[in-house]
Design an enzyme around this catalytic site. Structure first.
Site, PDB file in Angstrom:
ATOM      1  CG  ASP A  46      -2.058  -0.985   1.128  1.00  0.00           C
ATOM      2  OD1 ASP A  46      -2.190  -1.639   0.074  1.00  0.00           O
ATOM      3  OD2 ASP A  46      -2.821  -1.118   2.104  1.00  0.00           O
ATOM      4  CE1 TYR A 334      -9.107  -5.321  -1.014  1.00  0.00           C
ATOM      5  CE2 TYR A 334      -9.482  -3.028  -1.586  1.00  0.00           C
ATOM      6  CZ  TYR A 334      -9.102  -3.977  -0.670  1.00  0.00           C
ATOM      7  OH  TYR A 334      -8.727  -3.592   0.592  1.00  0.00           O
ATOM      8  CD  GLU A 355      -6.989  -5.934  -5.983  1.00  0.00           C
ATOM      9  OE1 GLU A 355      -6.367  -4.870  -5.881  1.00  0.00           O
ATOM     10  OE2 GLU A 355      -7.332  -6.620  -4.991  1.00  0.00           O
TER      11      GLU A 355
END
Length: 380
Positions: A46, A334, A355
């Site tokens: 992230d 996701y 994903e």
């Protein structure tokens, strides 16, 4: 369980020099085109997010295929010294303005650092386009105006991710789902709660709705009609091994009847983001709902695997969710859904961006309701 046959399955973003995460999908019916967004990252982490990228897909009805154009960077969607995350697109059908909401975070400050230090450094931003995403405005920082003094009461927050919602109220209000980690106790860890940002003047000003139940995180919203009433239903990620669903009868300002939907499983320990949309019901007649709900999420109860679709033909009733049908076997995470009108078999058509392959790629799937739920689909 075998994966269902689909109209199209194509990799849209693939890891190479960069990694790609956090898909967001928007269908523009007047253009018969899709906009696929994702975070471009230096790695899968992230804190290594960098920019938001876009690919445009043109739907060709005669061949029932989407032709994807080259990848481009939404260069305006950033603040200096910040990384851009959580793309959330929204098209205002009344004004023709395309919004892209995102969060901007300084350098490589992580969510965990903000939770540990209890110091919120995240910013809420938007860029807009009046030519369907070909050019974009300069970024606008909405943080102070949209959040106000409550900003200091949060350790961090985020929007979406994924598509947002324009309501069918008189104002054609705009709704951006979000969540914040609130500092409810001076010592205890901040607690996440979902809510919505709202605009009743086509994005000129923004207000903040009230919080849903505690332990609700990444979320999406959909609008359904129940009798004489319009309801905004919110579907949120949770740490509770199942999704949390809540309903609003005042356009996303307040949510009541927060419920744990055990049929919609969350893999431990932290769950996973999921996507929900409403679409016109294929059934007509007295007592038939005007809209149904479709939801995508990993179906495996222990890991992020086996992307499934769930149908709710009696929204927003939590007990009315179907068993899942398998869209794609194997690793998944996701996703973002869009309704694309009517498919070649006469049933509703959907696009899904998700994903796959241990975050190595983001894949586009296109399928019809009849392909996914043949027993449920009854021709008019």
């Amino acid at each position: 369980m075998a994966s269902l046959p689909v109209l199209q399955k194509e990799s849209v973003f693939q890891s190479g020099a960069h990694a790609y995460r956090i898909p967001a999908l928007l269908y523009l019916p007047g253009q018969q085109s899709l906009l696929a967004f994702a975070e471009q990252r230096a790695s899968k982490k992230d804190e290594h997010a960098e920019l938001i990228v876009l690919r445009r897909g043109d739907y060709d009805a005669p061949t029932h295929q989407v032709q994807w154009q080259a990848q481009e960077v939404v260069a305006q969607a950033r603040l200096d010294g910040h990384r851009s995350m959580n793309p959330c697109p929204l098209y205002d059908a009344q004004t023709g303005t395309l919004f892209l909401f995102f969060i901007a975070i300084p350098g490589q400050v992580t969510e965990q650092q903000q939770l540990q230090t209890r110091a919120n450094v995240t910013r809420l931003c938007q860029v807009t386009s009046t030519d369907h995403g070909r050019t974009w405005s300069s970024p606008r920082d909405l943080t102070d105006a949209a959040i106000g003094p409550a900003y200091r009461e949060w350790s961090t927050f985020a929007v979406g991710p994924g598509h947002c919602l324009q309501l069918h109220d008189r104002a054609r209000s705009l709704v951006v789902p979000a969540y914040a980690y609130r500092k409810l106790h001076p010592i205890q860890r901040p607690i996440p709660s979902a809510f919505c940002f709202l605009s009743h003047d086509h994005g000129r000003t923004w207000a903040r709705g009230h919080f849903v139940a505690q332990d609700t995180l990444e979320c999406q919203v959909a609008e359904v009609e129940t009798g004489e009433q319009r309801v905004v239903t919110l579907n949120a990620r949770s740490h509770l091994r199942a999704r949390v669903q809540a309903q609003s009868t005042n356009d996303g300002l307040d949510f009541q009847e927060s419920q744990l939907v055990k049929k919609l499983v969350e893999p431990p320990p932290q769950g996973c983001q999921g996507s929900v949309i409403s679409f016109p019901s294929p059934r007509s007649g007295p007592g038939s709902p005007a809209q149904w709900l479709l939801y995508t999420h990993p179906t495996h109860s222990w890991q992020r695997a086996d992307l499934g679709a769930y149908l709710n033909p009696r929204p927003p009733a939590p007990e009315a969710w179907s068993e899942p049908v398998l869209l794609a076997k194997g690793s998944c995470a996701y996703s973002d859904l869009q309704s694309m009108g009517t498919g070649p078999d006469g049933s509703p058509l959907f696009g899904c961006l998700y994903e796959a392959n241990d975050y190595e790629e983001i894949v586009f799937l296109m399928f019809t309701l009849k392909q996914a739920f043949p027993a449920e689909y009854l021709p008019q």
